[in-house]
Scaffold this motif. Structure first.
Motif, PDB file in Angstrom:
ATOM      1  N   UNK A 126      48.889  53.025  38.535  1.00 56.31           N
ATOM      2  CA  UNK A 126      48.872  53.478  37.147  1.00 56.31           C
ATOM      3  C   UNK A 126      47.859  52.613  36.430  1.00 56.31           C
ATOM      4  N   UNK A 127      46.856  53.272  35.829  1.00 56.94           N
ATOM      5  CA  UNK A 127      45.809  52.541  35.128  1.00 56.94           C
ATOM      6  C   UNK A 127      46.038  52.659  33.626  1.00 56.94           C
ATOM      7  N   UNK A 128      46.168  51.515  32.964  1.00 56.55           N
ATOM      8  CA  UNK A 128      46.422  51.479  31.530  1.00 56.55           C
ATOM      9  C   UNK A 128      45.258  50.787  30.832  1.00 56.55           C
ATOM     10  N   UNK A 166      50.038  48.385  39.065  1.00 54.61           N
ATOM     11  CA  UNK A 166      49.704  48.540  37.659  1.00 54.61           C
ATOM     12  C   UNK A 166      48.388  47.818  37.413  1.00 54.61           C
ATOM     13  N   UNK A 167      47.387  48.552  36.922  1.00 50.90           N
ATOM     14  CA  UNK A 167      46.080  47.972  36.644  1.00 50.90           C
ATOM     15  C   UNK A 167      45.797  48.128  35.152  1.00 50.90           C
ATOM     16  N   UNK A 168      45.639  47.005  34.459  1.00 46.52           N
ATOM     17  CA  UNK A 168      45.429  47.013  33.013  1.00 46.52           C
ATOM     18  C   UNK A 168      43.994  46.605  32.721  1.00 46.52           C
ATOM     19  N   UNK A 177      46.358  42.140  35.715  1.00 44.15           N
ATOM     20  CA  UNK A 177      46.217  42.012  34.272  1.00 44.15           C
ATOM     21  C   UNK A 177      44.926  41.287  33.935  1.00 44.15           C
ATOM     22  N   UNK A 178      44.307  41.646  32.816  1.00 40.36           N
ATOM     23  CA  UNK A 178      43.065  40.972  32.423  1.00 40.36           C
ATOM     24  C   UNK A 178      43.343  39.592  31.842  1.00 40.36           C
ATOM     25  N   UNK A 179      42.380  38.719  31.912  1.00 42.89           N
ATOM     26  CA  UNK A 179      42.474  37.400  31.299  1.00 42.89           C
ATOM     27  C   UNK A 179      42.133  37.507  29.816  1.00 42.89           C
ATOM     28  N   UNK A 196      49.025  38.355  28.911  1.00 47.82           N
ATOM     29  CA  UNK A 196      49.879  39.538  28.830  1.00 47.82           C
ATOM     30  C   UNK A 196      51.078  39.349  29.735  1.00 47.82           C
ATOM     31  N   UNK A 197      52.270  39.627  29.207  1.00 43.99           N
ATOM     32  CA  UNK A 197      53.486  39.550  30.011  1.00 43.99           C
ATOM     33  C   UNK A 197      54.062  40.952  30.138  1.00 43.99           C
TER      34      UNK A 197
END
Length: 777
Positions: free
Chosen positions: A622-624, A649-651, A683-685, A692-693
């Motif tokens: 799932x790409x957000x 999960x890819x943000x 998660x991105x830095x 991000x949590x």
């Protein structure tokens, strides 16, 4: 001026020559000029000045670009928009364009488009594609009259152009003209100061050639809509004249007694089919009159069928079908003439709407002058005029003159100068820093630059387009569809039988319907590239992909690669959607969705996907995307049923967006509950030491911006075993002591995951893993 020279690949020319011979100039091209290739395979020339440059001495002018075109072809694009002005005081002051193998792409001009004003034009040459140009001559101090378009073209097509305020004919085909099409043009409001507010002379000297005038609008002219007959006199006994297709035109408000006529004893062979004649305020009544002499020569040969005439001037379009009695004068009835490239005509009623909706230059962004005239046809207003002294026309002319100041493209619009904007190239997996206009990204015979030109100049097909597998099973190939129309964002594409493959970028539909009839069995395999099914503002377009449109049919869509973008993904009783790879972007999914290896990317970027059922992510991702905190600024997934999570999960952050401490992004809402967790999280830095949590709730999943945690090496918002594994693979990411100190901090609220082992036990197990599987240098 900027000219791009391309050394054509011999292998490309040989391998694609056969395809070129079979594809039309563009989707919707009809008639004997339909297969013109124009500048295909040649260089690109950029018009950078509005200088009329009658003698062709100014590098960057339109005239210079045509005069100096290489023999192997040239495509002319416009980096400027506005008015090219030359006062046509004498007949020699008209602009003359006469080279072969040229595409003139007026649709590329910015701002108001390209208008040539003050004089007329003469076009000669072989294999010309001319689109989206406007000519407005006006009167002049010497009283010299001008055609807007005086054509002597061969094997050519003129499409979506506009002619107004001419003082002779609007668009004529005479002398050496042959095998040419004029379609979707507006030929309106000629100036009658010299008694020559005329539409078209169609009087070529090339015996037995074929011509087509279809889907054109003639409004507010005195007559000659058309004037037909060979200029080689019937005194030559072997002369038979040209074969003309005059079909699906709209003729409104003529002031002479007859809208069209033939020259006296000048041979012609004409199909008048499904035209719509509307009587206007100037009260012209006869739709056509034959000009044969009283002696029985009968050189005017006519086939007529399906023509309508609305004579009551009541603003209601209720024309009646007329027969041969509506064609006055002396002429001879004939069987239908066979004319090359002519498509099945629209009915007169359909043609009326299509001409009013889509004709003229730049139909999607019509010039207000053209829109005014179209509205006069809709509302049955307006009249033939002598000049531009009226307040409305005078103000319009002043606007045309003011547009002699060019509107230019912004810097960086087309970095490599290949005629295609950078943004469009990126979307089609092309390199905006490398000239590749003569490539063919989807191997369909249209070169990359042609794909761009055809994309921005598309208009809706007359009906749904059905896949017929005329050449192979590729969606991208225009010869695989039942009419010469590659589906665009305006069109409904139908697949009823067999297997069709999407394997390249740049594929479109307004609706995509599989298996529309009882007993149909259709499969669509999306393996690479992309297809976009969008809700465009015109045509048969709602953005719906329907798998099994008929309840008794069988249909299947297999998404294993590439990308499917659609407003709504639906299926019938016999429909199946297999999602094993690729990317799905949909606003609505009307069934239980199961992901077995693909990527769900909600809606547009960013957007929302509403699953009207359960969602199961067995594998894949799932790409957000996060681009802000407001509605529509970050991706969301709304599920009517249960969400069973897994996969990745890819943000991603959009446009340098940086979330702030305390912000919360609820990106999954499942009315039936959240079950399990994602198998992995990327998660991105964030800047400023924030992180991000990931937060799981009973019916929601969200992302909270918290102060960063030392030891949270994978940036998933907590310190756990996955961070140790991340550190094991990349020790430089941080200090293991931070992980030991903060292990277990940031555990997720309402998590449904199985509790993890205690930190000390896990640490011992992981250390043992290191001993058994040392990190490789």
């Amino acid at each position: 001026m900027k000219t791009v020279s391309i050394f054509s690949l011999i292998a490309l020319c040989f391998s694609m020559g056969h395809v070129f011979a079979q594809i039309p100039a563009f989707s919707g091209a009809q008639g004997p000029g339909a297969n013109a290739t124009g500048g295909r395979g040649g260089d690109v020339y950029h018009v950078t000045t509005l200088d009329a440059d009658k003698n062709g001495a100014v590098d960057g002018s339109l005239q210079y670009g045509i005069n100096n075109a290489p023999a192997n072809g040239r495509t002319i694009v416009f980096d400027v928009g506005g008015t090219i002005y030359l006062e046509g005081l004498t007949a020699n002051d008209r602009l003359r364009y006469g080279k072969a193998n040229i595409t003139i792409a007026g649709q590329t001009a910015p701002g108001p488009g390209i208008t040539i004003a003050g004089t007329g034009t003469k076009w000669t040459g072989d294999n010309i594609i001319l689109r989206n140009i406007t000519i407005r001559p006006n009167t002049n101090a010497n009283g010299t009259t001008h055609d807007a378009f005086d054509l002597q073209l061969k094997n050519s097509i003129m499409d979506h152009v506009t002619a107004t305020w001419y003082t002779d004919e609007g668009i004529s085909s005479t002398d050496a003209g042959e095998m040419t099409t004029i379609q979707y043009a507006q030929i309106n409001e000629g100036l009658n100061s010299a008694g020559h507010s005329y539409g078209s002379i169609i009087a070529t000297e090339v015996d037995d050639t074929h011509l087509s005038y279809n889907h054109n609008l003639y409004a507010h002219n005195a007559s000659r809509m058309p004037r037909i007959g060979s200029e080689v006199s019937s005194q030559h006994p072997l002369t038979i004249g040209a074969n003309l297709d005059f079909t699906n035109n709209v003729i409104y408000n003529w002031s002479n007694s007859k809208a069209g006529y033939s020259g006296t004893d000048q041979p012609s062979n004409t199909n008048f089919i499904n035209n719509y004649y509307i009587r206007g305020n100037n009260a012209g009544s006869t739709i056509f009159s034959g000009g044969d002499a009283s002696t029985p020569l009968f050189t005017t040969n006519i086939y007529q069928s399906g023509n309508k005439y609305d004579s009551d001037r009541d603003t209601v379009r209720d024309g009646v079908t007329v027969g041969s009695s509506a064609f006055a004068g002396s002429w001879k009835s004939h069987s239908k003439f066979a004319i090359d490239g002519v498509a099945e005509p629209d009915s007169a009623d359909v043609a009326l709407q299509r001409v009013l909706d889509y004709s003229g230059a730049n139909w999607q962004n019509r010039n207000p002058i053209d829109e005014r005239i179209v509205n006069s046809v809709r509302n049955q207003t307006g009249s033939v005029i002598n000049d531009l002294s009226g307040a409305t026309q005078a103000a319009e002319w002043n606007t045309i003159l003011a547009q002699r100041t060019a509107v230019s493209r912004p810097a960086g619009f087309d970095t490599d100068g290949d005629g295609m904007p950078d943004e469009w190239e990126v979307a089609h997996d092309l390199d905006p820093g490398m000239d590749d206009h003569n490539g063919d990204f989807d191997s369909d015979g249209y070169l990359n630059l042609e794909e761009y030109l055809n994309d921005i100049a598309a208009w809706p097909a007359p009906r749904a387009i059905t896949f017929s597998a005329g050449t192979n099973n590729r969606y991208a190939q225009i010869t695989n569809w039942d009419i010469q129309w590659q589906p665009s964002r305006f069109d409904t594409a139908v697949i009823n039988q067999g297997t069709v493959t999407v394997d390249a970028v740049g594929q479109h539909a307004g609706n995509l319907l599989l298996a529309t009839n009882p007993g149909d069995n259709a499969t669509l395999d999306i393996t690479a590239g992309w297809i976009k099914v969008e809700d465009a503002p015109h045509g048969l377009s709602d953005g719906i992909t329907m798998i099994g449109d008929n309840p008794t049919a069988v249909a299947e869509v297999n998404l294993s690669g590439g990308r499917l973008s659609t407003k709504a993904l639906l299926k019938g009783a016999g429909g199946t959607f297999n999602f094993t790879g690729g990317t799905l972007s949909a606003e609505i999914v009307g069934f239980d969705l199961e992901n077995n290896g693909g990527t769900i990317a909600p809606g547009e970027s960013p957007g929302n996907t509403h699953v009207m059922g359960d969602l199961t992510i067995n594998s894949g991702s799932l790409q957000i995307e996060l681009g802000g905190t407001g509605a529509g600024e970050f991706d969301q997934l709304t599920i009517d049923g249960m969400a069973t999570l897994g996969g990745s999960l890819d943000v991603l952050l959009l446009d340098d967006f940086q979330p702030s401490l305390g912000q919360f992004f609820q990106f999954v809402t499942a009315s039936g509950g959240i079950f399990y967790e994602f198998d992995s999280v990327q998660l991105p830095t964030l800047t400023g030491g924030n992180a991000l949590r990931l937060v799981y709730g009973e019916t929601i999943v969200g992302l909270e911006v918290v102060a960063g945690l030392a030891g949270d090496f994978d940036n998933d918002g907590d310190v756990d075993g996955s961070d140790f594994l991340f550190w094991q693979r990349t020790p430089s990411v941080g200090n293991l002591a931070d992980w030991q100190a903060n292990y277990g901090i940031g555990s997720l609220a309402a998590s449904l995951a199985v509790p993890e082992p205690g930190s000390f036990t896990l640490f011992l197990l992981l250390c043992a893993g290191i001993a058994l599987n040392p990190v490789r240098p």
